[in-house]
Design an enzyme around this catalytic site. Sequence first.
Site, PDB file in Angstrom:
ATOM      1  N   HIS A   8      48.902  60.829  40.345  1.00 42.66           N
ATOM      2  CA  HIS A   8      49.335  60.023  41.484  1.00 42.66           C
ATOM      3  C   HIS A   8      48.706  60.555  42.777  1.00 42.66           C
ATOM      4  CE1 HIS A   8      52.824  58.462  44.136  1.00 42.66           C
ATOM      5  NE2 HIS A   8      51.881  57.543  44.012  1.00 42.66           N
ATOM      6  N   ASP A  51      28.002  51.934  44.422  1.00 48.31           N
ATOM      7  CA  ASP A  51      26.703  51.364  44.068  1.00 48.31           C
ATOM      8  C   ASP A  51      25.743  52.512  43.779  1.00 48.31           C
ATOM      9  OD1 ASP A  51      25.713  52.320  46.576  1.00 48.31           O
ATOM     10  OD2 ASP A  51      26.100  50.400  47.536  1.00 48.31           O
ATOM     11  N   HIS A  57      31.209  52.887  57.166  1.00 49.37           N
ATOM     12  CA  HIS A  57      30.489  53.346  55.977  1.00 49.37           C
ATOM     13  C   HIS A  57      30.325  54.869  56.002  1.00 49.37           C
ATOM     14  CE1 HIS A  57      27.962  53.004  52.483  1.00 49.37           C
ATOM     15  NE2 HIS A  57      26.941  53.559  53.106  1.00 49.37           N
ATOM     16  N   ALA A 108      28.647  48.046  48.277  1.00 49.43           N
ATOM     17  CA  ALA A 108      29.467  47.839  47.073  1.00 49.43           C
ATOM     18  C   ALA A 108      30.066  49.181  46.654  1.00 49.43           C
ATOM     19  CB  ALA A 108      28.638  47.214  45.954  1.00 49.43           C
ATOM     20  N   ASN A 109      31.024  49.634  47.463  1.00 49.36           N
ATOM     21  CA  ASN A 109      31.673  50.923  47.257  1.00 49.36           C
ATOM     22  C   ASN A 109      33.139  50.799  47.621  1.00 49.36           C
ATOM     23  OD1 ASN A 109      29.026  52.463  47.019  1.00 49.36           O
ATOM     24  ND2 ASN A 109      28.859  51.689  49.114  1.00 49.36           N
TER      25      ASN A 109
END
Length: 144
Positions: free
Chosen positions: A20, A28, A111, A134-135
């Site tokens: 947890h 990507d 980013h 794409a992360n």
Amino acid sequence: MKRGGLLNAQLNEAISRLGHGDLVVVADCGLPQPVGVPVVDLAVVHGLPSFAGVLDALLGDLVVEGVTAAAESRGAAAGEVIEARFGAGGGGGDGGGGGLGLGLEVAHVSHEELKRLSGTARLFVRTGEATPFANVVLRCGVPF
């Protein structure tokens, strides 16, 4: 032989060790791999496996309570994939076929901040995706 679900032995082992609150990066092929974070590198060639496909496979085994993506992904193809799987709308964009709509609010950071955050992860999963931003960073939940 397993009946289904994740077949990659290294990924199965890594997922089973998560707890947890642990962070998992699904990236990507271009996101820098942080030093000291275990990496499961699934990339074969550009585009294989896809970011969406890996997310879908992981979500079959992983409980997620939080999601962080780059602000730059908003309005881009990667952002549509992320929102389709995690957002409350559940499939607002085609997102590559996900449409899970887990009803989570996707937190957005720069980013650069996402790259820093990836250094605190327990697992980094590299896909073959060659689409900008794409992360995601997934925060593990519990199934009860």
